[in-house]
Design a protein around this motif. Structure first.
Motif, PDB file in Angstrom:
ATOM      1  N   GLU A 176       3.285   3.734 -14.592  1.00 50.87           N
ATOM      2  CA  GLU A 176       1.895   3.268 -14.472  1.00 50.87           C
ATOM      3  C   GLU A 176       1.815   1.748 -14.582  1.00 50.87           C
ATOM      4  OE1 GLU A 176      -0.115   5.439 -17.494  1.00 50.87           O
ATOM      5  OE2 GLU A 176      -0.524   7.177 -16.188  1.00 50.87           O
ATOM      6  N   ARG A 189       6.248   8.153 -17.628  1.00 49.12           N
ATOM      7  CA  ARG A 189       5.008   7.988 -16.886  1.00 49.12           C
ATOM      8  C   ARG A 189       4.332   6.651 -17.222  1.00 49.12           C
ATOM      9  NH1 ARG A 189       1.207  12.979 -17.139  1.00 49.12           N
ATOM     10  NH2 ARG A 189       2.953  13.739 -15.850  1.00 49.12           N
ATOM     11  N   GLN A 205       2.820   0.502 -11.297  1.00 44.42           N
ATOM     12  CA  GLN A 205       1.729   0.760 -10.362  1.00 44.42           C
ATOM     13  C   GLN A 205       0.632  -0.293 -10.508  1.00 44.42           C
ATOM     14  OE1 GLN A 205      -0.415   4.408 -11.115  1.00 44.42           O
ATOM     15  NE2 GLN A 205      -0.822   4.722  -8.924  1.00 44.42           N
ATOM     16  N   THR A 206       0.309  -0.647 -11.750  1.00 47.30           N
ATOM     17  CA  THR A 206      -0.716  -1.669 -11.986  1.00 47.30           C
ATOM     18  C   THR A 206      -0.269  -3.032 -11.456  1.00 47.30           C
ATOM     19  OG1 THR A 206      -1.468  -0.498 -13.968  1.00 47.30           O
ATOM     20  CG2 THR A 206      -2.067  -2.824 -13.756  1.00 47.30           C
ATOM     21  N   LYS A 255       2.009   6.548  -6.948  1.00 43.68           N
ATOM     22  CA  LYS A 255       1.021   7.534  -7.411  1.00 43.68           C
ATOM     23  C   LYS A 255       1.642   8.938  -7.432  1.00 43.68           C
ATOM     24  CE  LYS A 255      -3.656   9.214  -6.601  1.00 43.68           C
ATOM     25  NZ  LYS A 255      -3.281  10.626  -6.775  1.00 43.68           N
ATOM     26  N   ARG A 256       2.363   9.254  -6.365  1.00 38.73           N
ATOM     27  CA  ARG A 256       3.010  10.566  -6.348  1.00 38.73           C
ATOM     28  C   ARG A 256       4.060  10.666  -7.458  1.00 38.73           C
ATOM     29  NH1 ARG A 256       2.752   9.597  -0.697  1.00 38.73           N
ATOM     30  NH2 ARG A 256       4.940   8.893  -0.717  1.00 38.73           N
ATOM     31  N   VAL A 264       4.051   9.063 -10.332  1.00 35.37           N
ATOM     32  CA  VAL A 264       3.371   9.170 -11.621  1.00 35.37           C
ATOM     33  C   VAL A 264       2.887  10.597 -11.839  1.00 35.37           C
ATOM     34  CG1 VAL A 264       1.293   8.488 -12.890  1.00 35.37           C
ATOM     35  CG2 VAL A 264       2.724   6.754 -11.781  1.00 35.37           C
ATOM     36  N   ASP A 265       2.374  11.237 -10.783  1.00 33.72           N
ATOM     37  CA  ASP A 265       1.862  12.604 -10.922  1.00 33.72           C
ATOM     38  C   ASP A 265       2.977  13.591 -11.278  1.00 33.72           C
ATOM     39  OD1 ASP A 265      -0.650  11.674 -10.324  1.00 33.72           O
ATOM     40  OD2 ASP A 265      -0.529  12.185  -8.183  1.00 33.72           O
ATOM     41  N   ARG A 277      -0.532  -3.013  -7.697  1.00 34.76           N
ATOM     42  CA  ARG A 277      -1.932  -3.115  -7.267  1.00 34.76           C
ATOM     43  C   ARG A 277      -2.423  -4.560  -7.404  1.00 34.76           C
ATOM     44  NH1 ARG A 277      -3.722   0.461 -10.368  1.00 34.76           N
ATOM     45  NH2 ARG A 277      -3.500   2.220  -8.922  1.00 34.76           N
ATOM     46  N   LEU A 329       2.285   1.742  -3.404  1.00 34.14           N
ATOM     47  CA  LEU A 329       1.314   2.294  -4.344  1.00 34.14           C
ATOM     48  C   LEU A 329       1.153   3.802  -4.165  1.00 34.14           C
ATOM     49  CD1 LEU A 329      -1.477  -0.457  -4.358  1.00 34.14           C
ATOM     50  CD2 LEU A 329      -0.137   0.318  -6.317  1.00 34.14           C
ATOM     51  N   LEU A 330       1.137   4.233  -2.904  1.00 41.85           N
ATOM     52  CA  LEU A 330       1.022   5.671  -2.658  1.00 41.85           C
ATOM     53  C   LEU A 330       2.244   6.416  -3.213  1.00 41.85           C
ATOM     54  CD1 LEU A 330      -0.409   5.652   0.988  1.00 41.85           C
ATOM     55  CD2 LEU A 330      -1.632   6.185  -1.127  1.00 41.85           C
ATOM     56  N   THR A 357       0.837  -1.212   0.000  1.00 33.07           N
ATOM     57  CA  THR A 357       0.000   0.000   0.000  1.00 33.07           C
ATOM     58  C   THR A 357       0.869   1.258   0.000  1.00 33.07           C
ATOM     59  OG1 THR A 357      -1.765  -1.166   1.180  1.00 33.07           O
ATOM     60  CG2 THR A 357      -1.804   1.230   1.255  1.00 33.07           C
TER      61      THR A 357
END
Length: 332
Positions: free
Chosen positions: A173, A169, A176-177, A158-159, A161-162, A180, A154-155, A151
């Motif tokens: 992603e 990117r 990230q997938t 996410k940061r 990726v942003d 998850r 993943l957080l 978890t």
């Protein structure tokens, strides 16, 4: 009174001495018969005398055989019954008690069976309790350690990726997938190891969740027949029912090639019956593996009756009938 005492003394006598006594009685009777009978034997045995001797010998042998048979035949029957006794079919006992030493042997054998069954249930209960405790420990560590780590990953992704440039990117992603998906797998493994739905919502809801998971992961259609208002079986028996259903449906998913599974939980006589039946390839002769043996061990733990068989119309049927505890039976 004396006669009854003599019979009682004879029954308590060791088998060896009873056989010696029977033979002694036969030989004494034969000697007395020869002594009082008006027959003699010439120095050169005549044909008529040989016939008399043969008749006498035959009579002695037959009498000896009949007396020994009445003493030893129950022992032979007890030995044959012992060969059929199986610890996986608890409750079977020898009923041919015989008499004397044979009765003592049968009584001792039945007592030994009772001790073995008790010890087996106790050791199985300890092993399964340790297994469940280990499952819970692993599930907790997967949820608290691995799950929380994924978890946090993943957080962080996410940061990243942003803030990432467009050229990397897409790669982030993908990572990230994948993370998850790994988190979902960890949660699924933890949930299978520790059936929280069984503890929180009860057996019927837990079995319904198993059916839903089977359909979601394999596409196999599950027909449900889960009755409500069933008597309380206790946590141990409900866990056995859940684990047997879980193992049976896992076998369906892995080996059966089935399109449809029928899952039912109903009241059957003085017990509750679980049925998992499929329309797949069916159980091959001699193919009982560790999973089915584990089911049998769990069934013995709660004195349940487990039947695993090939269905005549095709597929495999697993039926477990768990007796309702006396305290849990509704008042008449």
């Amino acid at each position: 009174m004396r006669e009854g005492g003599a019979v009682s003394l004879l029954r308590r006598m060791p088998l060896y001495w009873r056989v010696c006594l029977i033979n002694a009685v036969v030989f004494v009777l034969g000697t007395v018969a020869l002594a009082v009978a008006p027959v003699t034997v010439s120095s050169r045995v005549l044909a008529s005398e040989a016939v008399v001797l043969a008749i006498g010998l035959t009579t002695i042998l037959i009498l000896n055989a009949l007396l020994l048979r009445s003493t030893l035949a129950p022992l032979d029957r007890a030995a044959r019954l012992m060969e059929r006794v199986d610890l996986e079919s608890p409750g079977e006992r020898l009923t041919d008690t015989g008499n004397g030493a044979v009765a003592d042997l049968v009584e001792s054998f039945n007592a030994m069976l009772e001790r073995l069954e008790t010890e087996r249930r106790t050791s199985t209960a300890r092993a399964l309790a340790a297994q469940e405790a280990e499952r819970h420990r692993i599930a907790r560590e997967l949820h608290d350690e691995v799950g929380q780590g994924l978890t946090a990953m993943l957080l962080g992704l996410k940061r990243a990726v942003d803030r990432a440039p467009d050229d990397i990117r897409a790669d982030l992603e993908l990572v990230q997938t994948a993370a998850r998906g790994s988190l979902e797998e960890v949660r699924e493994v933890a949930r299978r190891l520790r059936p929280g739905v069984l503890e929180d919502l009860g057996l019927v809801s837990a079995l319904a969740a198993l059916a839903t998971d089977l359909t979601a992961h394999t596409g196999i259609h599950v027909q449900r027949g889960l009755a409500s208002g069933l008597p309380d079986l206790g946590k141990e028996a409900e866990l056995v029912l859940y684990r047997v259903a879980q193992e049976a449906m896992t076998n369906v998913a892995r080996h059966s090639g089935a399109d449809t599974v029928y899952l039912s939980l109903t009241r059957q006589g003085a017990g509750v019956a679980l049925l998992v039946a499929d329309d797949g390839r069916g159980l091959r002769p001699g193919s009982e593996g560790a999973g089915i043996r584990g089911m049998r061990e769990r069934a013995l733990l709660v004195r349940a009756e487990l039947t695993v068989r090939r269905r005549p119309e095709g597929g495999t049927e697993v039926r477990l009938v768990v007796p309702v505890p006396v305290a849990g039976r509704p008042a008449a």
